[in-house]
Design a protein around this motif. Sequence first.
Motif, short mmCIF file in Angstrom:
data_model
loop_
_atom_site.label_atom_id
_atom_site.label_comp_id
_atom_site.label_asym_id
_atom_site.label_seq_id
_atom_site.Cartn_x
_atom_site.Cartn_y
_atom_site.Cartn_z
N UNK A 68 0.83 -1.21 0.00
CA UNK A 68 0.00 0.00 0.00
C UNK A 68 0.87 1.26 0.00
N UNK A 69 1.86 1.27 0.87
CA UNK A 69 2.74 2.44 0.94
C UNK A 69 3.49 2.60 -0.37
N UNK A 70 3.98 1.51 -0.93
CA UNK A 70 4.73 1.59 -2.18
C UNK A 70 3.87 2.10 -3.33
N UNK A 71 2.61 1.71 -3.35
CA UNK A 71 1.70 2.20 -4.40
C UNK A 71 1.49 3.71 -4.26
N UNK A 72 1.38 4.16 -3.04
CA UNK A 72 1.17 5.59 -2.82
C UNK A 72 2.43 6.38 -3.18
N UNK A 73 3.59 5.81 -2.89
CA UNK A 73 4.83 6.47 -3.29
C UNK A 73 4.95 6.50 -4.81
N UNK A 74 4.48 5.46 -5.46
CA UNK A 74 4.45 5.45 -6.92
C UNK A 74 3.60 6.62 -7.44
N UNK A 75 2.47 6.85 -6.79
CA UNK A 75 1.60 7.95 -7.19
C UNK A 75 2.30 9.30 -7.02
N UNK A 76 3.12 9.42 -5.99
CA UNK A 76 3.89 10.65 -5.79
C UNK A 76 4.91 10.83 -6.90
N UNK A 150 12.57 11.37 4.90
CA UNK A 150 13.64 11.00 3.98
C UNK A 150 13.36 11.63 2.62
N UNK A 151 14.41 11.98 1.91
CA UNK A 151 14.30 12.59 0.59
C UNK A 151 14.47 11.52 -0.49
N UNK A 152 13.52 11.49 -1.42
CA UNK A 152 13.58 10.55 -2.54
C UNK A 152 13.63 11.31 -3.86
N UNK A 153 14.53 10.91 -4.76
CA UNK A 153 14.49 11.34 -6.15
C UNK A 153 13.56 10.39 -6.91
N UNK A 154 12.70 10.95 -7.73
CA UNK A 154 11.63 10.16 -8.34
C UNK A 154 12.16 9.04 -9.23
N UNK A 155 13.11 9.33 -10.10
CA UNK A 155 13.60 8.34 -11.05
C UNK A 155 14.12 7.10 -10.34
N UNK A 156 14.95 7.29 -9.34
CA UNK A 156 15.55 6.16 -8.63
C UNK A 156 14.51 5.40 -7.80
N UNK A 157 13.60 6.15 -7.18
CA UNK A 157 12.57 5.48 -6.38
C UNK A 157 11.64 4.68 -7.28
N UNK A 158 11.28 5.22 -8.43
CA UNK A 158 10.41 4.49 -9.36
C UNK A 158 11.04 3.17 -9.79
N UNK A 159 12.33 3.18 -10.04
CA UNK A 159 13.02 1.95 -10.43
C UNK A 159 12.91 0.89 -9.34
N UNK A 160 13.07 1.30 -8.11
CA UNK A 160 13.01 0.36 -6.98
C UNK A 160 11.58 -0.13 -6.76
N UNK A 161 10.61 0.79 -6.83
CA UNK A 161 9.22 0.39 -6.64
C UNK A 161 8.75 -0.55 -7.74
N UNK A 162 9.25 -0.37 -8.94
CA UNK A 162 8.86 -1.23 -10.06
C UNK A 162 9.44 -2.63 -9.90
N UNK A 169 11.26 -2.37 2.77
CA UNK A 169 12.52 -1.74 3.15
C UNK A 169 13.06 -0.90 1.99
N UNK A 170 12.15 -0.09 1.47
CA UNK A 170 12.48 0.76 0.32
C UNK A 170 13.57 1.77 0.65
N UNK A 174 16.83 1.95 -1.60
CA UNK A 174 17.08 3.21 -2.29
C UNK A 174 18.46 3.77 -1.91
N UNK A 175 18.72 3.89 -0.63
CA UNK A 175 19.94 4.57 -0.18
C UNK A 175 21.20 3.79 -0.55
N UNK A 176 21.15 2.46 -0.44
CA UNK A 176 22.32 1.68 -0.82
C UNK A 176 22.52 1.64 -2.33
N UNK A 177 21.43 1.55 -3.07
CA UNK A 177 21.54 1.48 -4.53
C UNK A 177 21.96 2.81 -5.16
N UNK A 178 21.64 3.91 -4.50
CA UNK A 178 22.06 5.23 -5.00
C UNK A 178 23.33 5.71 -4.32
#
Length: 237
Positions: A68-76, A150-162, A169-170, A174-178
Amino acid sequence: MITKNLDVFYPVLADGSNNDLRYSLRSLKNMPHRKVFVCSKEIPWLSEEVTRIDTDIDYHHELKKFEKVNRKLYMACINPEISDPFIMMNDDFFIMRLIRELPYYSLGDLNDRLATYGRIGSYAADLIKAREVLINGDYKTNDYEVHAPIIFHKKHLLEILSKYPSNGHRRSLYCNMTNVHPRFVEKDVKVYSNTNNYSKRSMFLSTDDSSFLMCEVGAYIRQVFSDKCKYERDDNE
Protein backbone atom coordinates in the motif's frame (compact mmCIF):
# COMPACT_ATOMS: atom_id res chain seq x y z
CA MET A 1 20.13 18.21 1.28
CA ILE A 2 18.39 21.55 1.94
CA THR A 3 14.63 21.10 2.39
CA LYS A 4 13.08 24.53 1.79
CA ASN A 5 12.23 24.02 -1.91
CA LEU A 6 10.97 20.45 -1.54
CA ASP A 7 7.41 19.21 -1.15
CA VAL A 8 6.34 16.93 1.69
CA PHE A 9 4.37 13.79 0.85
CA TYR A 10 2.37 11.69 3.33
CA PRO A 11 1.27 8.17 2.25
CA VAL A 12 -1.44 7.94 4.93
CA LEU A 13 -2.98 4.50 5.53
CA ALA A 14 -5.07 4.64 8.69
CA ASP A 15 -8.74 5.53 8.90
CA GLY A 16 -10.33 7.56 11.67
CA SER A 17 -9.41 10.89 13.19
CA ASN A 18 -5.74 10.81 12.16
CA ASN A 19 -4.73 12.67 15.30
CA ASP A 20 -1.09 11.72 14.87
CA LEU A 21 -1.17 13.24 11.36
CA ARG A 22 -2.52 16.47 12.85
CA TYR A 23 0.50 16.79 15.15
CA SER A 24 2.92 15.61 12.50
CA LEU A 25 1.70 18.44 10.25
CA ARG A 26 2.13 20.89 13.09
CA SER A 27 5.71 19.70 13.49
CA LEU A 28 6.49 20.72 9.89
CA LYS A 29 7.08 24.24 11.21
CA ASN A 30 10.48 22.87 12.21
CA MET A 31 11.41 21.96 8.64
CA PRO A 32 11.30 24.60 5.88
CA HIS A 33 9.45 23.14 2.88
CA ARG A 34 7.31 24.08 -0.11
CA LYS A 35 3.91 22.34 -0.28
CA VAL A 36 2.26 19.42 1.51
CA PHE A 37 0.57 16.50 -0.26
CA VAL A 38 -1.43 13.81 1.51
CA CYS A 39 -2.38 10.59 -0.25
CA SER A 40 -5.41 9.29 1.65
CA LYS A 41 -9.14 8.99 1.81
CA GLU A 42 -11.03 12.15 2.74
CA ILE A 43 -9.79 13.78 5.96
CA PRO A 44 -12.33 16.52 6.76
CA TRP A 45 -10.17 18.69 8.99
CA LEU A 46 -7.40 19.23 6.42
CA SER A 47 -7.31 22.80 5.12
CA GLU A 48 -6.91 23.97 1.54
CA GLU A 49 -3.20 24.37 2.23
CA VAL A 50 -2.92 20.60 1.84
CA THR A 51 -3.25 18.99 -1.58
CA ARG A 52 -4.98 15.66 -1.14
CA ILE A 53 -4.31 12.92 -3.66
CA ASP A 54 -7.32 10.64 -3.84
CA THR A 55 -6.78 6.91 -3.57
CA ASP A 56 -8.81 3.71 -3.48
CA ILE A 57 -6.16 2.09 -1.28
CA ASP A 58 -7.26 2.25 2.32
CA TYR A 59 -6.37 0.56 5.56
CA HIS A 60 -8.66 -2.40 4.91
CA HIS A 61 -7.52 -3.04 1.35
CA GLU A 62 -6.40 -6.57 0.54
CA LEU A 63 -2.86 -5.44 -0.26
CA LYS A 64 -0.20 -5.82 2.40
CA LYS A 65 0.89 -2.70 4.28
CA PHE A 66 4.22 -2.50 2.45
CA GLU A 67 2.49 -2.73 -0.92
CA LYS A 68 0.00 0.00 0.00
CA VAL A 69 2.74 2.44 0.94
CA ASN A 70 4.73 1.59 -2.18
CA ARG A 71 1.70 2.20 -4.40
CA LYS A 72 1.17 5.59 -2.82
CA LEU A 73 4.83 6.47 -3.29
CA TYR A 74 4.45 5.45 -6.92
CA MET A 75 1.60 7.95 -7.19
CA ALA A 76 3.89 10.65 -5.79
CA CYS A 77 6.60 9.81 -8.31
CA ILE A 78 4.30 10.17 -11.32
CA ASN A 79 2.57 13.33 -10.07
CA PRO A 80 4.11 16.33 -11.89
CA GLU A 81 2.89 18.74 -9.20
CA ILE A 82 5.13 17.18 -6.56
CA SER A 83 8.72 18.37 -6.46
CA ASP A 84 11.57 16.15 -7.57
CA PRO A 85 13.06 15.22 -5.21
CA PHE A 86 10.42 15.18 -2.46
CA ILE A 87 10.33 14.48 1.26
CA MET A 88 8.43 11.45 2.50
CA MET A 89 6.84 11.85 5.94
CA ASN A 90 4.74 9.31 7.80
CA ASP A 91 1.82 10.46 9.92
CA ASP A 92 3.63 9.19 13.03
CA PHE A 93 6.82 11.20 12.40
CA PHE A 94 7.38 14.36 14.43
CA ILE A 95 10.13 16.93 13.85
CA MET A 96 10.99 18.14 17.32
CA ARG A 97 13.70 20.70 16.55
CA LEU A 98 14.39 23.15 13.74
CA ILE A 99 16.21 21.60 10.79
CA ARG A 100 17.13 23.05 7.41
CA GLU A 101 18.88 20.06 5.89
CA LEU A 102 17.96 16.40 5.84
CA PRO A 103 20.74 13.80 5.72
CA TYR A 104 20.28 10.06 5.17
CA TYR A 105 20.27 8.45 8.60
CA SER A 106 21.61 4.93 9.02
CA LEU A 107 21.61 2.52 11.97
CA GLY A 108 24.64 0.61 10.74
CA ASP A 109 24.73 -2.69 8.90
CA LEU A 110 21.62 -4.74 8.11
CA ASN A 111 23.40 -7.89 9.27
CA ASP A 112 23.81 -6.43 12.76
CA ARG A 113 20.13 -5.46 12.78
CA LEU A 114 19.06 -8.97 11.84
CA ALA A 115 21.22 -10.44 14.58
CA THR A 116 18.99 -8.69 17.16
CA TYR A 117 15.85 -10.59 16.10
CA GLY A 118 15.02 -13.59 18.24
CA ARG A 119 12.56 -14.92 15.68
CA ILE A 120 11.92 -14.22 12.03
CA GLY A 121 8.55 -12.54 11.64
CA SER A 122 7.21 -10.85 8.52
CA TYR A 123 9.22 -7.67 9.07
CA ALA A 124 12.51 -9.51 9.54
CA ALA A 125 11.73 -11.78 6.58
CA ASP A 126 11.23 -8.70 4.42
CA LEU A 127 14.51 -7.30 5.73
CA ILE A 128 16.28 -10.52 4.73
CA LYS A 129 14.90 -10.19 1.19
CA ALA A 130 16.15 -6.62 0.96
CA ARG A 131 19.58 -7.66 2.18
CA GLU A 132 19.72 -10.45 -0.42
CA VAL A 133 18.88 -7.99 -3.18
CA LEU A 134 21.69 -5.70 -2.05
CA ILE A 135 24.25 -8.47 -1.67
CA ASN A 136 23.40 -9.96 -5.07
CA GLY A 137 23.77 -6.54 -6.66
CA ASP A 138 27.11 -5.96 -4.92
CA TYR A 139 25.76 -2.95 -3.01
CA LYS A 140 26.49 -1.87 0.53
CA THR A 141 24.11 -3.23 3.18
CA ASN A 142 23.58 -0.25 5.47
CA ASP A 143 20.34 -0.10 7.42
CA TYR A 144 18.40 3.10 6.63
CA GLU A 145 15.12 2.10 8.31
CA VAL A 146 15.11 5.08 10.65
CA HIS A 147 11.67 6.50 11.51
CA ALA A 148 12.39 10.00 10.23
CA PRO A 149 11.63 11.97 7.05
CA ILE A 150 13.64 11.00 3.98
CA ILE A 151 14.30 12.59 0.59
CA PHE A 152 13.58 10.55 -2.54
CA HIS A 153 14.49 11.34 -6.15
CA LYS A 154 11.63 10.16 -8.34
CA LYS A 155 13.60 8.34 -11.05
CA HIS A 156 15.55 6.16 -8.63
CA LEU A 157 12.57 5.48 -6.38
CA LEU A 158 10.41 4.49 -9.36
CA GLU A 159 13.02 1.95 -10.43
CA ILE A 160 13.01 0.36 -6.98
CA LEU A 161 9.22 0.39 -6.64
CA SER A 162 8.86 -1.23 -10.06
CA LYS A 163 11.32 -4.02 -9.29
CA TYR A 164 10.34 -4.64 -5.66
CA PRO A 165 6.70 -3.51 -5.25
CA SER A 166 6.04 -5.55 -2.11
CA ASN A 167 9.28 -4.86 -0.22
CA GLY A 168 8.83 -2.54 2.73
CA HIS A 169 12.52 -1.74 3.15
CA ARG A 170 12.48 0.76 0.32
CA ARG A 171 14.68 3.14 2.32
CA SER A 172 17.56 0.70 2.56
CA LEU A 173 17.18 -0.39 -1.06
CA TYR A 174 17.08 3.21 -2.29
CA CYS A 175 19.94 4.57 -0.18
CA ASN A 176 22.32 1.68 -0.82
CA MET A 177 21.54 1.48 -4.53
CA THR A 178 22.06 5.23 -5.00
CA ASN A 179 25.13 5.17 -2.76
CA VAL A 180 24.09 8.11 -0.58
CA HIS A 181 26.40 9.31 2.17
CA PRO A 182 25.06 7.94 5.48
CA ARG A 183 24.90 9.76 8.77
CA PHE A 184 25.14 7.02 11.35
CA VAL A 185 23.00 7.13 14.49
CA GLU A 186 23.10 4.79 17.46
CA LYS A 187 19.40 4.03 17.71
CA ASP A 188 16.04 4.61 16.07
CA VAL A 189 13.63 7.29 17.31
CA LYS A 190 10.53 5.05 17.26
CA VAL A 191 8.88 4.82 20.68
CA TYR A 192 6.71 1.77 21.31
CA SER A 193 4.17 1.51 24.09
CA ASN A 194 6.06 -1.31 25.79
CA THR A 195 9.22 0.79 26.11
CA ASN A 196 8.24 4.50 26.34
CA ASN A 197 11.97 5.22 26.17
CA TYR A 198 12.66 8.56 24.51
CA SER A 199 14.73 11.72 24.85
CA LYS A 200 13.34 15.26 24.83
CA ARG A 201 16.59 16.28 23.15
CA SER A 202 15.86 14.12 20.12
CA MET A 203 15.59 15.87 16.75
CA PHE A 204 12.85 13.46 15.66
CA LEU A 205 10.33 11.25 17.42
CA SER A 206 8.01 8.57 16.11
CA THR A 207 5.25 6.66 17.89
CA ASP A 208 2.92 3.73 17.44
CA ASP A 209 -0.82 4.07 18.01
CA SER A 210 -0.63 3.12 21.69
CA SER A 211 2.39 5.20 22.65
CA PHE A 212 0.93 8.29 20.97
CA LEU A 213 -2.41 7.98 22.76
CA MET A 214 -1.52 6.53 26.13
CA CYS A 215 2.15 7.07 26.94
CA GLU A 216 4.22 9.97 28.18
CA VAL A 217 5.85 10.50 24.78
CA GLY A 218 2.46 11.18 23.16
CA ALA A 219 1.54 13.70 25.83
CA TYR A 220 4.90 15.40 25.32
CA ILE A 221 4.38 15.66 21.54
CA ARG A 222 0.87 17.06 21.98
CA GLN A 223 2.18 19.62 24.45
CA VAL A 224 5.00 20.78 22.18
CA PHE A 225 2.66 21.16 19.20
CA SER A 226 -0.44 22.44 20.96
CA ASP A 227 -1.03 25.30 18.50
CA LYS A 228 -2.99 24.79 15.30
CA CYS A 229 -1.21 25.15 11.99
CA LYS A 230 -2.23 26.33 8.53
CA TYR A 231 -2.86 22.74 7.43
CA GLU A 232 -5.92 22.43 9.71
CA ARG A 233 -9.35 23.87 9.03
CA ASP A 234 -10.72 26.45 11.40
CA ASP A 235 -13.36 25.06 13.79
CA ASN A 236 -15.96 27.35 12.25
CA GLU A 237 -15.47 26.09 8.71
